[in-house]
Scaffold this active site. Structure first.
Site, PDB file in Angstrom:
ATOM      1  N   LYS A  48       0.867  -1.169  -0.171  1.00  0.00           N
ATOM      2  CA  LYS A  48      -0.594   0.394  -0.373  1.00  0.00           C
ATOM      3  C   LYS A  48       1.000   1.380  -0.224  1.00  0.00           C
ATOM      4  O   LYS A  48       0.285   2.457  -0.219  1.00  0.00           O
ATOM      5  CB  LYS A  48      -0.826  -0.198   0.738  1.00  0.00           C
ATOM      6  CG  LYS A  48      -1.377  -0.775   1.072  1.00  0.00           C
ATOM      7  CD  LYS A  48      -2.774  -0.890   0.096  1.00  0.00           C
ATOM      8  CE  LYS A  48      -3.587  -1.234   0.248  1.00  0.00           C
ATOM      9  NZ  LYS A  48      -5.099  -2.111  -1.172  1.00  0.00           N
TER      10      LYS A  48
HETATM   11  N1  PMP Z   1      -3.413  -8.496   1.730  1.00  0.00           N
HETATM   12  C1  PMP Z   1      -3.573  -7.726   2.234  1.00  0.00           C
HETATM   13  C2  PMP Z   1      -3.440  -7.106   4.075  1.00  0.00           C
HETATM   14  C3  PMP Z   1      -4.135  -6.361   2.371  1.00  0.00           C
HETATM   15  O1  PMP Z   1      -4.568  -4.945   3.383  1.00  0.00           O
HETATM   16  C4  PMP Z   1      -4.405  -5.749   1.296  1.00  0.00           C
HETATM   17  C5  PMP Z   1      -5.785  -4.334   0.591  1.00  0.00           C
HETATM   18  N2  PMP Z   1      -7.223  -4.361   0.591  1.00  0.00           N
HETATM   19  C6  PMP Z   1      -4.811  -6.577  -0.176  1.00  0.00           C
HETATM   20  C7  PMP Z   1      -4.242  -7.906   0.521  1.00  0.00           C
HETATM   21  C8  PMP Z   1      -5.527  -6.833  -1.503  1.00  0.00           C
HETATM   22  O2  PMP Z   1      -4.831  -5.541  -2.345  1.00  0.00           O
HETATM   23  P1  PMP Z   1      -5.734  -4.857  -3.011  1.00  0.00           P
HETATM   24  O3  PMP Z   1      -6.315  -4.440  -2.603  1.00  0.00           O
HETATM   25  O4  PMP Z   1      -4.603  -4.000  -3.556  1.00  0.00           O
HETATM   26  O5  PMP Z   1      -6.153  -5.109  -3.443  1.00  0.00           O
END
Ligand code: PMP
Length: 344
Positions: A48
């Site tokens: 992120k």
């Molecule tokens: N794994 C974790 C620990 C996350 O915080 C997130 C984000 N929601 C994701 C996977 C998935 O990533 P994305 O939001 O880019 O699909």
């Protein structure tokens, strides 16, 4: 040993360019070559960081953000941590509305990074005024000089991964990647990375990992949001109870669902076998790989890249706590094998 020795201006310069690490022992019985893009190497310890920096810098470029302004977001924790980190370095205030499903460690961490955190009930619908979406929207309206990141509906979430994660993986595999396996939450990671990779080679298989209790897989298959698919589950950050526009379903070939229990055990297995201290969704991605292998998805020439989104230290009170695992009914007779106790 390769070492980075040059000084950088601040931690934001360390975002991205994360390592691709071969998986060795956990994949012994699988056919193919497996690599993990370990996003815990970002300074905020998750993927992120990429979107926080990209979205905030785009707002700066457009002149929407001025020093002292406020950045608001809904987050399961990781995005919040990254936004808090970028805000501190760049001199912005940070307000975060988070789900009560987020681990207590994550919430404490956000507060430690100077964020103003609102904890909102997890199991209410997105249009309920108590939901973290509605709380964030209201705070954005009420706070002068604020921007709302809105990661689930922000095209720049996809763009961040299109511009960084995708090209990095293409380069790190010398263009030999055959499969990308990634979690789908907002969908930004998988969509942006896949969009870039498919432009280089349309034959690369893109497989999204979804949770039981989430609507994404069924939506991908039928184009319909089936509310009967929605029920509570424990993995944070994976799956959704609505359809985020930050997911480009067209670049995803298929979805696979993984269970809370198997993902938790597989995360623990990753830590014990590969020395990669894996977050819960790293376990989910690895679990998906095991299931895909059993389905015959791979052969000995496959070059499979899994995106590992974050770091195990964020789950000490969850998957790495025997008490928590036991309370979920996840230990059973695996307890002895998993957690040998030292006798003093
Ligand atoms: N794994 C974790 C620990 C996350 O915080 C997130 C984000 N929601 C994701 C996977 C998935 O990533 P994305 O939001 O880019 O699909």
């Amino acid at each position: 040993m390769e070492k980075k020795i040059a000084a950088v201006d601040n931690v934001l310069a360390l975002i991205g360019n994360t390592p691709l690490v071969r998986l060795n022992r956990i994949t012994e019985s699988l056919s193919g070559n497996f690599y993990a893009k370990v996003e815990a190497f970002n300074p905020g310890h998750s993927a992120k960081d990429r979107i926080a920096l990209h979205i905030i810098e785009e707002a700066e470029r457009k002149g929407i953000l001025s020093p002292g302004d406020t950045i608001i977001e809904t987050t399961s924790g990781n995005t919040g941590f990254s936004i808090a980190m970028v805000s501190i370095v760049k001199g912005y205030k940070c307000i975060l509305a988070v789900s009560s499903k987020s681990s207590p460690d994550k919430i404490d961490m956000l507060r430690s990074m100077g964020a103003n955190v609102y904890v909102c009930p997890a199991h209410v619908s997105a249009d309920d005024p108590r939901s973290y979406y509605q709380v964030a929207k209201r705070l954005h309206k009420e706070t002068k000089g604020s921007i709302y990141i809105n990661q689930y509906f922000n095209e720049l979430n996809i763009d961040a991964h299109y511009k960084s994660t995708g090209p990095e993986i293409w380069e790190q595999t010398n263009g030999r990647i055959t499969h990308l396996i990634a979690c789908s939450g907002t969908g930004g990671t998988i969509s942006g990375t896949a969009r870039y990779l498919k432009e280089q080679n349309a034959g690369i298989r893109i497989i999204g990992v979804d949770a039981f209790g989430s609507v994404l897989k069924k939506f991908h298959e039928t184009g319909e949001l089936d509310e009967s698919e929605i029920y509570p589950y424990r993995i944070e950050g994976l799956g959704k109870n609505m359809i985020p526009s930050a997911t480009d379903f067209d670049v995803i070939d298929k979805y696979i669902k993984v269970s809370d229990e198997e993902s938790a055990h597989t995360a623990r297995e990753l830590s014990r076998t590969e020395g990669i201290f894996a977050g819960y969704t790293c376990g989910a991605v690895m679990q998906a790989i095991k299931q895909l292998d059993a389905d015959g998805e791979f052969n000995e020439n496959s070059q499979v890249v899994a995106i590992f989104p974050d770091h195990g230290s964020r789950y000490m009170s969850k998957i790495y706590s025997d008490d928590w695992m036991e309370a979920q009914g996840f230990l059973g007779n695996k307890e002895v094998e998993e957690t040998p106790k030292v006798q003093m």
